[in-house]
Design a protein around this motif. Sequence first.
Motif, PDB file in Angstrom:
ATOM      1  N   VAL A 126      -3.179  -2.679  10.447  1.00 52.08           N
ATOM      2  CA  VAL A 126      -2.364  -2.565   9.238  1.00 52.08           C
ATOM      3  C   VAL A 126      -2.262  -1.113   8.795  1.00 52.08           C
ATOM      4  N   PHE A 127      -1.040  -0.689   8.448  1.00 48.38           N
ATOM      5  CA  PHE A 127      -0.777   0.635   7.878  1.00 48.38           C
ATOM      6  C   PHE A 127      -0.179   0.436   6.487  1.00 48.38           C
ATOM      7  N   VAL A 128      -0.558   1.281   5.539  1.00 52.11           N
ATOM      8  CA  VAL A 128       0.057   1.256   4.216  1.00 52.11           C
ATOM      9  C   VAL A 128       0.463   2.671   3.838  1.00 52.11           C
ATOM     10  N   SER A 129       1.489   2.789   2.997  1.00 53.25           N
ATOM     11  CA  SER A 129       1.922   4.118   2.559  1.00 53.25           C
ATOM     12  C   SER A 129       2.369   4.063   1.107  1.00 53.25           C
ATOM     13  N   GLY A 130       2.138   5.170   0.396  1.00 53.75           N
ATOM     14  CA  GLY A 130       2.504   5.239  -1.004  1.00 53.75           C
ATOM     15  C   GLY A 130       2.553   6.661  -1.495  1.00 53.75           C
ATOM     16  N   ASP A 131       2.800   6.802  -2.813  1.00 58.86           N
ATOM     17  CA  ASP A 131       2.973   8.150  -3.362  1.00 58.86           C
ATOM     18  C   ASP A 131       2.380   8.339  -4.747  1.00 58.86           C
ATOM     19  N   SER A 132       1.921   7.248  -5.410  1.00 59.69           N
ATOM     20  CA  SER A 132       1.534   7.407  -6.812  1.00 59.69           C
ATOM     21  C   SER A 132       0.323   6.552  -7.157  1.00 59.69           C
ATOM     22  N   ASN A 139      -0.099   3.813  -8.833  1.00 55.98           N
ATOM     23  CA  ASN A 139      -0.115   2.352  -8.670  1.00 55.98           C
ATOM     24  C   ASN A 139      -0.219   1.934  -7.208  1.00 55.98           C
ATOM     25  N   ASP A 140      -0.288   2.905  -6.292  1.00 51.45           N
ATOM     26  CA  ASP A 140      -0.571   2.626  -4.878  1.00 51.45           C
ATOM     27  C   ASP A 140      -2.051   2.846  -4.544  1.00 51.45           C
ATOM     28  N   THR A 141      -2.813   3.354  -5.495  1.00 52.38           N
ATOM     29  CA  THR A 141      -4.179   3.799  -5.201  1.00 52.38           C
ATOM     30  C   THR A 141      -5.041   2.697  -4.602  1.00 52.38           C
ATOM     31  N   GLU A 142      -5.027   1.518  -5.216  1.00 55.17           N
ATOM     32  CA  GLU A 142      -5.875   0.429  -4.740  1.00 55.17           C
ATOM     33  C   GLU A 142      -5.516   0.042  -3.310  1.00 55.17           C
ATOM     34  N   MET A 143      -4.220  -0.014  -3.018  1.00 53.63           N
ATOM     35  CA  MET A 143      -3.762  -0.348  -1.670  1.00 53.63           C
ATOM     36  C   MET A 143      -4.199   0.722  -0.674  1.00 53.63           C
ATOM     37  N   LEU A 144      -4.068   1.966  -1.066  1.00 54.60           N
ATOM     38  CA  LEU A 144      -4.458   3.066  -0.182  1.00 54.60           C
ATOM     39  C   LEU A 144      -5.973   3.111   0.003  1.00 54.60           C
ATOM     40  N   ARG A 145      -6.715   2.852  -1.065  1.00 58.01           N
ATOM     41  CA  ARG A 145      -8.177   2.894  -1.004  1.00 58.01           C
ATOM     42  C   ARG A 145      -8.734   1.811  -0.089  1.00 58.01           C
ATOM     43  N   ALA A 180      -7.529   8.934   3.731  1.00 58.94           N
ATOM     44  CA  ALA A 180      -6.081   8.795   3.922  1.00 58.94           C
ATOM     45  C   ALA A 180      -5.500  10.001   4.639  1.00 58.94           C
ATOM     46  N   HIS A 181      -4.364   9.768   5.290  1.00 63.63           N
ATOM     47  CA  HIS A 181      -3.624  10.871   5.904  1.00 63.63           C
ATOM     48  C   HIS A 181      -2.602  11.386   4.896  1.00 63.63           C
ATOM     49  N   PHE A 182      -2.764  12.636   4.478  1.00 64.15           N
ATOM     50  CA  PHE A 182      -1.799  13.262   3.586  1.00 64.15           C
ATOM     51  C   PHE A 182      -0.734  13.926   4.459  1.00 64.15           C
ATOM     52  N   ALA A 183       0.426  13.327   4.486  1.00 70.94           N
ATOM     53  CA  ALA A 183       1.470  13.776   5.410  1.00 70.94           C
ATOM     54  C   ALA A 183       2.022  15.135   4.996  1.00 70.94           C
ATOM     55  N   GLN A 216      -6.130   2.768   7.358  1.00 73.41           N
ATOM     56  CA  GLN A 216      -4.974   3.522   7.862  1.00 73.41           C
ATOM     57  C   GLN A 216      -3.968   3.708   6.723  1.00 73.41           C
ATOM     58  N   ALA A 217      -4.341   4.558   5.782  1.00 73.23           N
ATOM     59  CA  ALA A 217      -3.532   4.803   4.586  1.00 73.23           C
ATOM     60  C   ALA A 217      -2.773   6.113   4.737  1.00 73.23           C
ATOM     61  N   ILE A 218      -1.506   6.089   4.312  1.00 69.91           N
ATOM     62  CA  ILE A 218      -0.635   7.265   4.438  1.00 69.91           C
ATOM     63  C   ILE A 218      -0.121   7.639   3.054  1.00 69.91           C
TER      64      ILE A 218
END
Length: 713
Positions: free
Chosen positions: A648-654, A656-662, A686-689, A666-668
């Motif tokens: 599973v990969f997840v990606s976000g920017d703000s 309200n994505d923190t919990e999903m990324l945490r 997380a990978h900071f693109a 494989q968080a982007i």
Amino acid sequence: MTVVNPINSHAATTVEPSRPSFVLHLALQGALRGRNVEYGVTADTGGHIRYLMGLVEASEQDPPVERITIATRAFQGSLGDEYWQPHETVTPKIEIVRFPTVQPEYLPKEELWHEVPSFADALIEWIEKQPKRPDILHAHYADAGVVAAIVRERLGIPFVFTAHSLGRVKLDAFARSNGNAITDAPENLKHRLASEERALADASLVIASSRDEAEVQYGGYANYAPGKIRVVPPGSDLTMFTNARSSIAVDRMINRFLDDPDKPPIIAIARPVTKKNLVAMVEAFGQSPELQNRANLVLIAGSRTDIDELESELAENLSKILKMIDRYDLYGKVAYPKDHRPEDLPGLYAYARERRGIFVNPAFNEPFGLTLLEAAAVGIPVIATDSGGPNDIVEVCGNGVLVDPTMPAAIADAALGILRSPALWHKYAASGAAAVKAYDWTSHAKRYHGLMQSILAGPATKPATPTQLLITDIDNTLVGDEAAHAQFCRWLERQEGMGFGIASGRSFHSAMMVLEQEGSPRPEVMITSVGSEIYYLAEDSTTYVADDEWARIIDVNWDPKAVNEILRTEPGIHPQAGLEQRRFKISYLTDGDNDLARRLQEKFTAEGLQCTVTHSHGRYLDILPTRASKGAAVTYVRHRYGLSEEQVFVSGDSANDTEMLRMTPQAIIVENFTDDLANLPELAHAHFASAAYAAGIIEGVDRFKRRAAEPAV
């Protein structure tokens, strides 16, 4: 309806969907003809016919569409012989066919339910005589929905349904005026509700004009299925408004009422029916001395010769308006001309723009809001009701503010806020290009044909089991950069075994609207409303099914009433519009207090309330049940499809994505992130693109895949 499970349309063997070549529209109401429609000649000859004719004219531009037929009811009488003619050729592709029913005279919509059986029989007989049957039907209004359901039952032709207006809205109004008693509702209204229920149950897809219609108005129906509804805003021909100028005739029409005609006008254009709430506009103006000093009020309230000759509702409301003008002594400050011509409309908006005025729509409920688009196209700010289509228009165009129409003081405050700030006026006034681009018939027809094509394609070939799943936020992650988004769409098609889903703070219908407008791939799973709702693509590859089990899991010790009581005592915040409030999500707007989330969480904990607080972009505050979040929802979906964390990969920017990324290894995080995510220790993995928006998603997935392929040291 069965959910596709496991998910992964990208790995499936797909068949090119059928393009509709013959579309049959059903519209029984009003006086319908192909040219020079006399809008307003009857109470039922209005917006739905304007919509229908705009749609078919746009549809005929699609080369695969070879034939468009509008089936309507034939009638005789004083309105003209053309409505009794069985066939009318409109263009080489468009025709109108008329079928007589038991009653030969014109009938208003309240009486049409009697004619449904005879109309359906005549229509089916006609269809069976055609060299080729219609590929799909489109039913307009409740009675046409029942006719389409009968045709589907007998001939198997699928149909889409557009209600235009709903009986339940009228039923609610009836109940309010009768002490909440609905047992005495008129017989025709009961039949209308039953017709709408059948149309909702049998239609392949329901097309709504606004989120309010999709999420609130339909919500009270027994056959309500949110995943079966798409919000496709009507197109609008705004060309006559984009370069509008005032005229001597318009200036004379208004200025003769005013002591100082150079003041900015606050203008409202609507028939004086109760639901348009023009009385509140006068009350807002009359109760604010500052507003009277800064502006004039202009009411374009239909045309009349003698008030006493109008329908009782119109006469009553105009009398209230005139009495209120007298009560507040607004003479010389309010213009209320008796008459205007349709061709004056662009000039009326331009009159307001040239004086740096504001357009106001204070309706109790506005199903769509065409006047707001016209005002935006001319270039003036708007203040609009927060009930109905204006929510979508103001969000898309950024051309004004929403207010509670039951609070005149809120209307006055909104107007003063714009009048006091030249910069804010210019910001809202500059939105015309967005309105013209977003609400044109070409883009409407493109989405409409794409949905019909999907329906005709039928169930997809059962996909292979996904070996990987990508779930991404929408705003400022998947979308936000056209070139990056286009690159992502091409990239995703090449990802063998990759399932695709979204996780968004938006509601299902809001998310779906953005994805389809942007031309995004259709997700197999949609996590919406900040993880409080989950939907799966059904086997028909078009509609979605809500996950009721997820709702049961998160509905533990959730007390929204108690949460709102605490929030009401908190300074510097106010509720978002009603549409943003969901069963498991309470949403407010804030002034950017960075310590707000921590402080509120402590308050809720002290009161024994089990909920979580998310504050993102320094403005959006969401409170959810403890078990609900994007991260928890992703984990739930992963288990449902039997995938490991490494798949599973997840990606976000703000924020309200923190919990999903945490919670996902494989968080982007895309380069254009906000809310100081880089300094959160829990996101160190997380990978900071280095790339922004959707290009950053591609970079992150490719990076994690390469790392997984590297030999262990």
